[in-house]
Design an enzyme around this catalytic site. Sequence first.
Site, PDB file in Angstrom:
ATOM      1  N   ARG A 134      -1.862  -5.804  -6.876  1.00  7.88           N
ATOM      2  CA  ARG A 134      -0.279  -4.907  -6.510  1.00  7.88           C
ATOM      3  C   ARG A 134       0.011  -5.749  -5.713  1.00  7.88           C
ATOM      4  NH1 ARG A 134      -1.351   0.094  -2.445  1.00  7.88           N
ATOM      5  NH2 ARG A 134      -1.972  -2.623  -1.369  1.00  7.88           N
ATOM      6  N   ARG A 165       8.448   3.481  -8.250  1.00 12.67           N
ATOM      7  CA  ARG A 165       9.311   4.841  -8.579  1.00 12.67           C
ATOM      8  C   ARG A 165      10.173   4.568  -9.169  1.00 12.67           C
ATOM      9  NH1 ARG A 165       4.010   8.101  -7.788  1.00 12.67           N
ATOM     10  NH2 ARG A 165       2.765   6.750  -7.122  1.00 12.67           N
ATOM     11  N   LYS A 192       3.544  12.471  -5.266  1.00  9.83           N
ATOM     12  CA  LYS A 192       4.163  11.767  -3.641  1.00  9.83           C
ATOM     13  C   LYS A 192       5.507  11.150  -5.204  1.00  9.83           C
ATOM     14  CE  LYS A 192       3.007   6.910  -2.281  1.00  9.83           C
ATOM     15  NZ  LYS A 192       1.737   6.330  -2.733  1.00  9.83           N
ATOM     16  N   ASP A 212      -1.059   6.313  -9.052  1.00 10.99           N
ATOM     17  CA  ASP A 212      -1.207   5.994  -7.761  1.00 10.99           C
ATOM     18  C   ASP A 212      -2.343   4.438  -7.560  1.00 10.99           C
ATOM     19  OD1 ASP A 212       0.235   4.575  -5.674  1.00 10.99           O
ATOM     20  OD2 ASP A 212      -0.203   6.969  -4.097  1.00 10.99           O
ATOM     21  N   ASP A 213      -1.259   3.794  -8.078  1.00 15.68           N
ATOM     22  CA  ASP A 213      -2.564   1.559  -8.469  1.00 15.68           C
ATOM     23  C   ASP A 213      -3.772   2.332  -9.089  1.00 15.68           C
ATOM     24  OD1 ASP A 213      -0.884   1.308  -5.742  1.00 15.68           O
ATOM     25  OD2 ASP A 213      -2.068   1.401  -4.219  1.00 15.68           O
ATOM     26  N   HIS A 262       8.258   9.452  -2.458  1.00 12.39           N
ATOM     27  CA  HIS A 262       8.157   8.052  -1.829  1.00 12.39           C
ATOM     28  C   HIS A 262      10.221   7.126  -1.973  1.00 12.39           C
ATOM     29  CE1 HIS A 262       5.679   4.433  -1.030  1.00 12.39           C
ATOM     30  NE2 HIS A 262       5.695   5.218   0.281  1.00 12.39           N
ATOM     31  N   HIS A 264      -5.480   5.789  -4.668  1.00  4.45           N
ATOM     32  CA  HIS A 264      -4.986   4.830  -3.742  1.00  4.45           C
ATOM     33  C   HIS A 264      -5.267   4.501  -2.772  1.00  4.45           C
ATOM     34  CE1 HIS A 264      -2.000   3.075  -0.544  1.00  4.45           C
ATOM     35  NE2 HIS A 264      -1.106   2.652  -1.332  1.00  4.45           N
ATOM     36  N   ASP A 278       2.058   3.261 -11.279  1.00  7.46           N
ATOM     37  CA  ASP A 278       2.879   2.837 -10.207  1.00  7.46           C
ATOM     38  C   ASP A 278       3.351   1.119 -10.747  1.00  7.46           C
ATOM     39  OD1 ASP A 278       1.378   2.545  -8.783  1.00  7.46           O
ATOM     40  OD2 ASP A 278       2.640   3.169  -7.634  1.00  7.46           O
ATOM     41  N   ASN A 279       1.638   0.761 -10.534  1.00  4.17           N
ATOM     42  CA  ASN A 279       1.398  -1.178 -10.096  1.00  4.17           C
ATOM     43  C   ASN A 279      -0.080  -0.785 -10.370  1.00  4.17           C
ATOM     44  OD1 ASN A 279       3.066   0.011  -7.228  1.00  4.17           O
ATOM     45  ND2 ASN A 279       0.810  -0.220  -7.148  1.00  4.17           N
TER      46      ASN A 279
END
Length: 507
Positions: free
Chosen positions: A287, A77, A126, A34-35, A128, A186, A278-279
Amino acid sequence: MTSSYKFSVFWFILLNLCAIGECKQRNVLLIIADDAGFETDVYNNTAIRTPHLHALARRSVVFRNAFTSVSSCSPSRSTILTGLPQHQNGMYGLHQGTHHFNSFDGVQSLPLLLGQSGVRTGIIGKKHVGPGPVYPFDFAYTEENGSVLQVGRNITRIKLLVRRFLWEQQEVDQPFFLYVAFHDPHRCGHSQPQYGAFCEKFGNGESGMGRIPDWTPQHYTPEQVKVPYFIPDTPAARADLAAQYTTISRLDQGIGLVLKELREAGFENDTLVIYSSDNGIPFPNGRTNLYWSGTAEPLLISSPEHPQRWGQESHAYVSLLDITPTVLDWFSIPYPSYSIMGADPVRLTGRSLLPALAAEPPWDTVFGSQSLHEVTMYYPMRSVHQGPYRLVHNLNFKMPFPIDQDFYISPTFQDLLNRTQAGQPTAWFKTLRGYYYRDRWELYDTRADPAETQNLASDPAHGPLLESLRTRLLKWQWATADPWVCGPDAVLEAKLTPQCRPLFNGL
């Protein structure tokens, strides 16, 4: 004949072939951070220790030019789990809370297609994305039925849930798809500030922090970190990165635990393992941006059937839109013919990455599409990156670029704001005004200008290149039913000819 019936017949035939020894059961483990970015020694960051990702890389093809198509959590996602860009699947922004974005009801996602084809599906961590019927999983422990801190950051809890899924797998005669979606690294300073800017204190055994038994925290000083070119090199940013590194140590150790469970359950030699994020990282220019710093992703793919390329690098341009076709290809499941809301039949514009595990392909183009992050952050952008050139189209270029909540209160951005307001040096490669206000078209030669600071869009010498990339981008937008394809200077009238009707608004 319905799509689900066709899939059932296909899988019945395949299972019978397996029963007589003509095929081997295959599984997939998809791990998404995540991130996360390139804070790992796999990608030459010598300042941080990530031994478990390093070990996975030795059994993987390491992709050097992997990109997300959207630099925002839920939209990204959704693209991973559908193979469709956010503007096509409907997940325009974040899913949770007041944002409340969802994919269209008619979207046929990866877990849906796998489940219809006899593959057992699981998600830990997660999720989401929504709605639930579009993204069904047989085994699910997510923020929807528990604490995201426990299922996304407590690596002991994650380990035990993976163990349970794999133990149950021993009782069924099905291949599996397990999606482990870590919440690390994150930011959490906006939601659980007591645990630190990146939840780096959560579970570390200090008073009030709880203890994660399997985690041995790794600590870094601000002087030790490696500051990426797009982050201000200031004491505040260095301390922020040091906290992020500690959280990444938890992610890395968690990945090690998950892979150990896979190995000890006897599935390592039957399972395709994919690791990515994811990003972009939640720092300035990261991001929510479609620049390299917001879209470039780590990507490791370990195939037990392609050991000849283990430990090698691929420089092919690949996208997270390629994950769905890759997984379907691994299971030999065709993508169905269907429409969303009665439009033209949906087709995947991504490709299976399995050929890249056997030999280096000549792929050189990826696309990007972003509309929102939070519901207040409407700033539609589209992009194409072909070879060394990146073209970004900012549709709302007359508006200031929006800032998300957790990033706004981050130590790095607050320091950047304070320095700018005080007229002090920011140690950043941009100004805040230049970051907020952007040209409609941004064209960069990333080979000569890797920081993407020299916009070539108005340079007559690059006119033919600009037109070529614009044409390529528009073709992809039409192919993916982009509702923004005519913006900002025309209105889309899909049932008329021409479909883009001019507004004569001076843009």
